[in-house]
Motif scaffolding. Structure first.
Motif, PDB file in Angstrom:
ATOM      1  N   LYS A  76       0.818  -1.210   0.000  1.00 32.91           N
ATOM      2  CA  LYS A  76       0.000   0.000   0.000  1.00 32.91           C
ATOM      3  C   LYS A  76       0.856   1.266   0.000  1.00 32.91           C
ATOM      4  CE  LYS A  76      -3.937  -1.884  -0.337  1.00 32.91           C
ATOM      5  NZ  LYS A  76      -4.700  -1.758  -1.568  1.00 32.91           N
ATOM      6  N   ALA A  77       2.119   1.140   0.419  1.00 38.56           N
ATOM      7  CA  ALA A  77       3.033   2.285   0.387  1.00 38.56           C
ATOM      8  C   ALA A  77       3.463   2.607  -1.047  1.00 38.56           C
ATOM      9  CB  ALA A  77       4.258   2.015   1.255  1.00 38.56           C
ATOM     10  N   GLY A  78       3.210   1.690  -1.988  1.00 45.22           N
ATOM     11  CA  GLY A  78       3.484   2.004  -3.384  1.00 45.22           C
ATOM     12  C   GLY A  78       4.242   0.960  -4.176  1.00 45.22           C
ATOM     13  N   ALA A  79       4.543  -0.188  -3.600  1.00 46.05           N
ATOM     14  CA  ALA A  79       5.228  -1.225  -4.370  1.00 46.05           C
ATOM     15  C   ALA A  79       4.279  -1.744  -5.449  1.00 46.05           C
ATOM     16  CB  ALA A  79       5.657  -2.372  -3.458  1.00 46.05           C
ATOM     17  N   THR A  80       4.749  -1.773  -6.685  1.00 45.63           N
ATOM     18  CA  THR A  80       3.915  -2.244  -7.790  1.00 45.63           C
ATOM     19  C   THR A  80       3.758  -3.756  -7.747  1.00 45.63           C
ATOM     20  OG1 THR A  80       4.669  -0.405  -9.143  1.00 45.63           O
ATOM     21  CG2 THR A  80       3.676  -2.251 -10.306  1.00 45.63           C
ATOM     22  N   GLN A  81       4.809  -4.451  -7.341  1.00 43.44           N
ATOM     23  CA  GLN A  81       4.728  -5.893  -7.143  1.00 43.44           C
ATOM     24  C   GLN A  81       5.299  -6.226  -5.780  1.00 43.44           C
ATOM     25  OE1 GLN A  81       6.686  -7.811 -10.535  1.00 43.44           O
ATOM     26  NE2 GLN A  81       4.652  -8.197 -11.378  1.00 43.44           N
ATOM     27  N   THR A  82       4.654  -7.146  -5.105  1.00 46.90           N
ATOM     28  CA  THR A  82       5.097  -7.597  -3.793  1.00 46.90           C
ATOM     29  C   THR A  82       5.112  -9.108  -3.800  1.00 46.90           C
ATOM     30  OG1 THR A  82       4.044  -5.687  -2.766  1.00 46.90           O
ATOM     31  CG2 THR A  82       4.667  -7.500  -1.310  1.00 46.90           C
ATOM     32  N   LEU A  83       6.241  -9.705  -3.455  1.00 47.18           N
ATOM     33  CA  LEU A  83       6.342 -11.149  -3.359  1.00 47.18           C
ATOM     34  C   LEU A  83       6.523 -11.496  -1.893  1.00 47.18           C
ATOM     35  CD1 LEU A  83       8.037 -13.445  -5.832  1.00 47.18           C
ATOM     36  CD2 LEU A  83       8.322 -13.899  -3.399  1.00 47.18           C
ATOM     37  N   VAL A  84       5.614 -12.300  -1.385  1.00 51.13           N
ATOM     38  CA  VAL A  84       5.679 -12.758   0.000  1.00 51.13           C
ATOM     39  C   VAL A  84       6.032 -14.233  -0.050  1.00 51.13           C
ATOM     40  CG1 VAL A  84       4.405 -13.005   2.162  1.00 51.13           C
ATOM     41  CG2 VAL A  84       3.893 -11.101   0.637  1.00 51.13           C
ATOM     42  N   ALA A  85       7.047 -14.626   0.697  1.00 49.62           N
ATOM     43  CA  ALA A  85       7.538 -15.994   0.598  1.00 49.62           C
ATOM     44  C   ALA A  85       7.758 -16.626   1.958  1.00 49.62           C
ATOM     45  CB  ALA A  85       8.849 -16.006  -0.189  1.00 49.62           C
ATOM     46  N   SER A  86       7.477 -17.911   2.026  1.00 50.09           N
ATOM     47  CA  SER A  86       7.853 -18.750   3.157  1.00 50.09           C
ATOM     48  C   SER A  86       8.394 -20.051   2.568  1.00 50.09           C
ATOM     49  CB  SER A  86       6.641 -19.037   4.056  1.00 50.09           C
ATOM     50  OG  SER A  86       5.760 -19.950   3.425  1.00 50.09           O
ATOM     51  N   GLN A  87       8.862 -20.940   3.409  1.00 56.52           N
ATOM     52  CA  GLN A  87       9.388 -22.215   2.927  1.00 56.52           C
ATOM     53  C   GLN A  87       8.300 -23.048   2.244  1.00 56.52           C
ATOM     54  OE1 GLN A  87      12.621 -22.994   2.863  1.00 56.52           O
ATOM     55  NE2 GLN A  87      12.059 -24.810   1.708  1.00 56.52           N
ATOM     56  N   GLN A  88       7.049 -22.901   2.660  1.00 57.18           N
ATOM     57  CA  GLN A  88       5.962 -23.717   2.137  1.00 57.18           C
ATOM     58  C   GLN A  88       5.351 -23.197   0.823  1.00 57.18           C
ATOM     59  OE1 GLN A  88       6.001 -22.614   5.420  1.00 57.18           O
ATOM     60  NE2 GLN A  88       6.955 -24.533   6.058  1.00 57.18           N
ATOM     61  N   HIS A  89       5.313 -21.880   0.627  1.00 53.34           N
ATOM     62  CA  HIS A  89       4.727 -21.312  -0.581  1.00 53.34           C
ATOM     63  C   HIS A  89       5.089 -19.832  -0.691  1.00 53.34           C
ATOM     64  CE1 HIS A  89       1.419 -21.446   2.520  1.00 53.34           C
ATOM     65  NE2 HIS A  89       1.551 -20.152   2.354  1.00 53.34           N
ATOM     66  N   TRP A  90       4.820 -19.291  -1.860  1.00 50.53           N
ATOM     67  CA  TRP A  90       5.032 -17.865  -2.074  1.00 50.53           C
ATOM     68  C   TRP A  90       3.910 -17.328  -2.942  1.00 50.53           C
ATOM     69  CZ3 TRP A  90       5.811 -16.127  -7.071  1.00 50.53           C
ATOM     70  CH2 TRP A  90       6.266 -17.051  -8.008  1.00 50.53           C
ATOM     71  N   ALA A  91       3.696 -16.024  -2.830  1.00 49.38           N
ATOM     72  CA  ALA A  91       2.644 -15.371  -3.614  1.00 49.38           C
ATOM     73  C   ALA A  91       3.166 -14.049  -4.129  1.00 49.38           C
ATOM     74  CB  ALA A  91       1.404 -15.145  -2.753  1.00 49.38           C
ATOM     75  N   LEU A  92       2.871 -13.786  -5.409  1.00 53.12           N
ATOM     76  CA  LEU A  92       3.240 -12.524  -6.016  1.00 53.12           C
ATOM     77  C   LEU A  92       1.970 -11.719  -6.226  1.00 53.12           C
ATOM     78  CD1 LEU A  92       5.268 -10.615  -7.425  1.00 53.12           C
ATOM     79  CD2 LEU A  92       4.781 -11.871  -9.554  1.00 53.12           C
ATOM     80  N   MET A  93       1.913 -10.539  -5.646  1.00 52.88           N
ATOM     81  CA  MET A  93       0.766  -9.649  -5.824  1.00 52.88           C
ATOM     82  C   MET A  93       1.213  -8.504  -6.712  1.00 52.88           C
ATOM     83  SD  MET A  93      -0.530  -9.789  -1.914  1.00 52.88           S
ATOM     84  CE  MET A  93       1.132  -9.979  -1.301  1.00 52.88           C
ATOM     85  N   THR A  94       0.444  -8.245  -7.747  1.00 54.08           N
ATOM     86  CA  THR A  94       0.756  -7.209  -8.713  1.00 54.08           C
ATOM     87  C   THR A  94      -0.391  -6.222  -8.778  1.00 54.08           C
ATOM     88  OG1 THR A  94       2.058  -8.779 -10.010  1.00 54.08           O
ATOM     89  CG2 THR A  94       1.368  -6.764 -11.117  1.00 54.08           C
ATOM     90  N   GLU A  95      -0.056  -4.960  -8.624  1.00 54.90           N
ATOM     91  CA  GLU A  95      -1.071  -3.909  -8.737  1.00 54.90           C
ATOM     92  C   GLU A  95      -1.321  -3.657 -10.218  1.00 54.90           C
ATOM     93  OE1 GLU A  95      -2.529  -2.735  -5.928  1.00 54.90           O
ATOM     94  OE2 GLU A  95      -1.220  -4.125  -4.875  1.00 54.90           O
ATOM     95  N   THR A  96      -2.590  -3.614 -10.628  1.00 58.52           N
ATOM     96  CA  THR A  96      -2.917  -3.432 -12.047  1.00 58.52           C
ATOM     97  C   THR A  96      -3.984  -2.357 -12.250  1.00 58.52           C
ATOM     98  OG1 THR A  96      -4.544  -5.215 -11.899  1.00 58.52           O
ATOM     99  CG2 THR A  96      -2.333  -5.818 -12.634  1.00 58.52           C
ATOM    100  N   PRO A  97      -3.802  -1.184 -11.672  1.00 62.19           N
ATOM    101  CA  PRO A  97      -4.842  -0.161 -11.817  1.00 62.19           C
ATOM    102  C   PRO A  97      -4.973   0.376 -13.243  1.00 62.19           C
ATOM    103  CG  PRO A  97      -2.909   0.789 -10.791  1.00 62.19           C
ATOM    104  CD  PRO A  97      -2.670  -0.708 -10.881  1.00 62.19           C
ATOM    105  N   ASP A  98      -3.919   0.250 -14.046  1.00 64.22           N
ATOM    106  CA  ASP A  98      -3.964   0.773 -15.412  1.00 64.22           C
ATOM    107  C   ASP A  98      -4.405  -0.270 -16.427  1.00 64.22           C
ATOM    108  OD1 ASP A  98      -3.039   3.212 -14.444  1.00 64.22           O
ATOM    109  OD2 ASP A  98      -0.953   2.566 -14.650  1.00 64.22           O
ATOM    110  N   LEU A  99      -4.631  -1.481 -15.996  1.00 65.25           N
ATOM    111  CA  LEU A  99      -5.065  -2.544 -16.892  1.00 65.25           C
ATOM    112  C   LEU A  99      -6.551  -2.362 -17.175  1.00 65.25           C
ATOM    113  CD1 LEU A  99      -3.798  -5.078 -18.204  1.00 65.25           C
ATOM    114  CD2 LEU A  99      -4.655  -6.378 -16.270  1.00 65.25           C
ATOM    115  N   PRO A 100      -6.932  -2.081 -18.434  1.00 61.02           N
ATOM    116  CA  PRO A 100      -8.330  -1.774 -18.729  1.00 61.02           C
ATOM    117  C   PRO A 100      -9.276  -2.954 -18.486  1.00 61.02           C
ATOM    118  CG  PRO A 100      -7.064  -1.905 -20.754  1.00 61.02           C
ATOM    119  CD  PRO A 100      -6.090  -2.044 -19.620  1.00 61.02           C
TER     120      PRO A 100
END
Length: 192
Positions: A67-91
Motif C-alpha cells: 500500500k506504500a506504493g510497491a507495484t509488485q510484492t512477493l511474500v515468501a515462506s518455505q511452504q509457498h510464495w505469492a506474487l501480488m501485482t497492482e494493475t490499476p492501469d489494466l483496462p
C-alpha cells in the motif's frame, strides 16, 4: 510490455469450466483436481471473481509495504510464495496474459473457472432448473439443442440433454476428470 495483447503465448493447454453462478463450478473443481493429480497431471488454476479481493491482510507488513506504493510484492515462506501485482492501469483482465504468468515447466494444464466469454476450449456445466435458455438455442430442424458457445467441448449435466456434444454426468467427477485427461493427452503437450 503490452499486457493487453490477446495472444495465446502460453505453451500450456487451457481448459475452461464454465457455468452460471450457483451451478457448482468450484465444488466440481475441488473434486476433479485431486483426481487429475492422481494421474500425475500438474494443474494451474485461474479463477475469475467479480468481487474486489485482496489476498493480503491490513496490518501485515507485506500489506503495508504494498500500500506504500510497491507495484509488485512477493511474500515468501518455505511452504509457498505469492506474487501480488497492482494493475490499476489494466483496462480489462486478459486471460492469456494471466496464463503467461504461470511457470510452464511445472504445469501440464491450466484450468479456468469463469472467463466464460473467452474463446478457449470449455466444459459447460448445466443443472436442471438453472436458466437453460442462456446456454442453448433450440434447433428444431436438427432435432437438438445447440450450445451457444462454439468453444464448448462437452457438457456436464445432471439430466440427459438433446445435444450432439459429449455429455458427462456433473455428479461423477471421475468421469469429468477422465474426459479432461483424455482431452489433454490428445493435445500432445503433457510431459510424461
Amino acid at each position: 510490455m503490452n499486457r493487453n495483447i490477446n495472444t495465446s503465448d502460453t505453451t500450456l493447454p487451457i481448459l475452461g469450466i464454465t457455468a452460471y453462478s450457483g451451478t457448482g463450478k468450484t465444488t466440481l473443481l475441488k473434486q476433479v483436481i485431486p483426481l487429475l493429480r492422481q494421474q500425475h497431471i500438474r494443474i494451474g488454476l485461474i479463477k475469475h471473481t467479480h468481487h474486489n479481493m485482496d489476498v493480503d491482510k491490513p496490518g501485515k507488513d507485506s500489506y503495508e509495504l504494498r500500500k506504500a506504493g510497491a507495484t509488485q510484492t512477493l511474500v515468501a515462506s518455505q511452504q509457498h510464495w505469492a506474487l501480488m501485482t497492482e494493475t490499476p492501469d489494466l483496462p480489462e483482465l486478459n486471460l492469456y496474459y494471466l496464463a503467461g504468468q504461470f511457470d510452464a515447466n511445472s504445469l501440464d494444464l491450466i484450468l479456468v473457472e469463469g472467463f466464460k466469454q473467452e474463446p478457449i476450449p470449455k466444459i459447460a456445466l448445466y443443472r436442471d432448473g438453472l436458466n437453460r435458455n442462456s446456454i442453448f438455442r433450440n434447433n428444431i430442424n436438427l432435432g437438438f439443442d445447440e450450445i451457444l458457445d462454439p468453444y464448448v467441448l462437452a457438457i456436464a449435466s445432471d439430466i440427459p440433454l438433446a445435444t450432439p456434444l459429449p455429455q458427462l454426468d456433473i455428479n461423477q467427477p471421475e468421469q469429468i476428470a477422465a474426459f479432461i485427461a483424455e482431452w489433454l493427452y490428445s493435445q500432445k503437450t503433457i510431459r510424461y
